[in-house]
Scaffold this motif. Structure first.
Motif, mmCIF file in Angstrom:
data_model
loop_
_atom_site.group_PDB
_atom_site.id
_atom_site.type_symbol
_atom_site.label_atom_id
_atom_site.label_comp_id
_atom_site.label_asym_id
_atom_site.label_seq_id
_atom_site.Cartn_x
_atom_site.Cartn_y
_atom_site.Cartn_z
ATOM 1 N N GLY A 183 54.301 12.390 27.866
ATOM 2 C CA GLY A 183 53.306 11.327 27.661
ATOM 3 C C GLY A 183 53.004 10.631 28.979
ATOM 4 O O GLY A 183 51.863 10.273 29.268
ATOM 5 N N ILE A 184 54.045 10.456 29.808
ATOM 6 C CA ILE A 184 53.861 9.743 31.086
ATOM 7 C C ILE A 184 52.799 10.449 31.932
ATOM 8 O O ILE A 184 51.959 9.809 32.546
ATOM 9 C CB ILE A 184 55.193 9.665 31.871
ATOM 10 N N ASP A 185 52.826 11.768 31.954
ATOM 11 C CA ASP A 185 51.920 12.503 32.843
ATOM 12 C C ASP A 185 50.679 13.068 32.151
ATOM 13 O O ASP A 185 49.853 13.698 32.812
ATOM 14 C CB ASP A 185 52.685 13.629 33.558
ATOM 15 N N ALA A 211 44.080 8.497 19.212
ATOM 16 C CA ALA A 211 43.139 9.077 18.248
ATOM 17 C C ALA A 211 42.537 10.369 18.802
ATOM 18 O O ALA A 211 42.385 11.370 18.089
ATOM 19 C CB ALA A 211 42.041 8.070 17.915
ATOM 20 N N ALA A 212 42.207 10.352 20.101
ATOM 21 C CA ALA A 212 41.622 11.551 20.726
ATOM 22 C C ALA A 212 42.619 12.699 20.685
ATOM 23 O O ALA A 212 42.257 13.856 20.425
ATOM 24 C CB ALA A 212 41.211 11.243 22.160
ATOM 25 N N ARG A 361 55.652 5.740 21.965
ATOM 26 C CA ARG A 361 55.503 5.872 20.503
ATOM 27 C C ARG A 361 54.236 6.679 20.173
ATOM 28 O O ARG A 361 54.242 7.522 19.284
ATOM 29 C CB ARG A 361 55.455 4.493 19.842
ATOM 30 N N SER A 362 53.165 6.414 20.881
ATOM 31 C CA SER A 362 51.923 7.171 20.671
ATOM 32 C C SER A 362 52.160 8.659 20.883
ATOM 33 O O SER A 362 51.666 9.510 20.135
ATOM 34 C CB SER A 362 50.873 6.759 21.705
ATOM 35 N N TRP A 363 52.895 8.944 21.947
ATOM 36 C CA TRP A 363 53.159 10.344 22.295
ATOM 37 C C TRP A 363 53.967 11.013 21.176
ATOM 38 O O TRP A 363 53.676 12.154 20.800
ATOM 39 C CB TRP A 363 53.891 10.424 23.631
ATOM 40 N N SER A 364 54.952 10.300 20.642
ATOM 41 C CA SER A 364 55.755 10.869 19.537
ATOM 42 C C SER A 364 54.868 11.165 18.335
ATOM 43 O O SER A 364 55.034 12.176 17.666
ATOM 44 C CB SER A 364 56.837 9.891 19.073
ATOM 45 N N LYS A 367 52.967 14.299 18.979
ATOM 46 C CA LYS A 367 53.817 15.481 18.803
ATOM 47 C C LYS A 367 54.028 15.786 17.321
ATOM 48 O O LYS A 367 53.979 16.942 16.907
ATOM 49 C CB LYS A 367 55.157 15.283 19.491
ATOM 50 N N ALA A 368 54.263 14.730 16.562
ATOM 51 C CA ALA A 368 54.512 14.919 15.128
ATOM 52 C C ALA A 368 53.226 15.223 14.371
ATOM 53 O O ALA A 368 53.253 15.726 13.249
ATOM 54 C CB ALA A 368 55.172 13.666 14.553
ATOM 55 N N GLY A 369 52.078 14.888 14.980
ATOM 56 C CA GLY A 369 50.796 15.152 14.343
ATOM 57 C C GLY A 369 50.421 14.130 13.277
ATOM 58 O O GLY A 369 49.682 14.419 12.351
ATOM 59 N N ARG A 370 50.921 12.901 13.414
ATOM 60 C CA ARG A 370 50.533 11.853 12.472
ATOM 61 C C ARG A 370 50.707 10.462 13.089
ATOM 62 O O ARG A 370 51.448 10.297 14.024
ATOM 63 C CB ARG A 370 51.319 11.953 11.176
#
Ligand code: N2P
Length: 370
Positions: A183-185, A211-212, A361-364, A367-370
């Motif tokens: 997520g950082i990069d 969202a994107a 948290r956004s990145w997680s 990854k989880a797709g939700r």
């Protein structure tokens, strides 16, 4: 893996050559503990360091800043050398007092670094006190132009649209889309693609980026370690993959060598690519700071640096290495970008901790797709 294996073999061989005769008592073995990015050194740089100093190298790798930061936050890493990116990781470590100020009298090759590049990283480390520049590059896309053209026809290949436009990603999902797990990069480039500030700490901006990403999530086959992406891209597994510049060019070189018709190209997105610098730094609690300084001095030697650039396909900051860099590497604008290409890059900054956590948290959720 292959790289790591041949590295330890080389160290072994050279170590064996340097072993004292059986009659002399064995000197206390000195070991330098290095924690560097994967696929990010010339084995000869390590082997020649050991041959010249007698210091063995224990070499561990990571492939995301998240992994490096996690390891350092746990404390007592036991590493003498780490290679954090100037922003956000290195600057945070500098501010937290987690790095040893460098003793330049132990680094006679220090002055070989390009002043203009040192000035760029000075914003992360006032006075350039805690790090030498190792390698640098951008974040962009590995693409297979022929596959993309076969699916989409004559579309522009220079844009992050190939990944981020849901209708395009849906069509390209057939030939495989991957994103490195960092997520950082990755988030800064997504924000930039949206026309927003890559360093935004505003919740609304982060929501838009999330969202994107969620909109393309069903089309993304893998969100995985950058080292895994390098291997898979070289094998032709994806037709779009977001990762680090030199990793793509290494994959391209491997694919060319394999000669199985896999054509790879690096795209520095026209919307603006993240420019980053990786720093050679010494943790404040390094077990052997003198050996760490000797390693930095060794790596900054023009001939050693040239070998590293030739091997990794990332540019360095030592101009005197250039005559020794292969012309094909030196003249590749995806490795040494033109001033015009540099003009289309942006750099990131460290964010307040709450914003960093929100991004994680956004990145997680991506990854989880939700
Ligand atoms: C090496 C990737 C390192 C570049 N595989 C990231 N700063």
């Amino acid at each position: 893996m292959r790289r790591i294996l041949c590295l330890s073999l080389l160290t072994l061989i050279l170590g064996a050559e340097a072993a004292p005769a059986q009659t002399t008592p064995a000197p206390a073995e000195r070991t330098l503990n290095v924690f560097n990015w994967s696929d990010y050194i010339d084995p000869y740089a390590v082997a020649s360091f050991t041959a010249e100093t007698g210091i063995r190298v224990r070499y561990d790798v990571y492939d995301s800043l998240e992994t490096l930061e996690g390891r350092m936050a746990a404390g007592r890493s036991g590493y003498d050398i780490i290679v954090p990116t100037s922003e956000p990781s290195f600057s945070r470590m500098v501010r937290a007092g987690a790095l040893l100020p460098l003793d330049r009298s132990l680094i006679p090759t220090w002055g070989g670094q390009a002043p203009a590049l040192l000035a760029k990283v000075e914003t992360s480390d006032p006075g350039n006190r805690h790090g030498a520049i190792y390698l640098w590059g951008t974040v962009g896309l590995a693409i297979r132009p022929d596959r993309i053209r076969a699916i989409l026809g004559d579309v522009p290949l220079d844009s992050l649209d190939l990944l981020m436009r849901p209708e395009i990603a849906r069509q390209l999902s057939r030939c495989g889309i991957a994103v490195m797990d960092s997520g950082i990069d990755v988030l800064p480039s997504v924000l930039r693609w949206l026309g927003r500030d890559p360093n935004s700490a505003v919740p609304e901006d982060l929501r838009a980026a999330e969202a994107a990403l969620l909109a393309i999530r069903p089309s993304v086959r893998a969100i995985t370690a950058s080292a895994t992406i390098l291997d898979a891209v070289a094998a032709g597994e994806y037709c779009v993959a977001m990762t680090y510049s030199g990793d793509v060019i290494q994959a391209q070189a491997r694919a060319e060598e394999a000669n199985r018709g896999v054509q790879i190209r690096y795209v520095q997105p026209k919307e603006g690519a993240q420019l980053w610098f990786d720093m050679l730094a010494i943790p404040a609690d390094a077990p052997d700071p003198a050996a760490a300084h000797a390693f930095i001095a060794h790596v900054l030697r023009p001939a050693v640096m040239a070998g590293i650039t030739n091997h990794t396909r990332y540019p360095n900051a030592v101009p005197a290495s250039l005559p020794l860099v292969n012309a094909a590497v030196r003249d590749d604008p995806n490795i040494y970008p033109t001033p015009e290409m540099i003009g289309r890059t942006f750099t990131v900054t460290a964010l307040p901790p709450a914003a960093e956590r929100a991004r994680a948290r956004s990145w997680s959720r991506f990854k989880a797709g939700r």
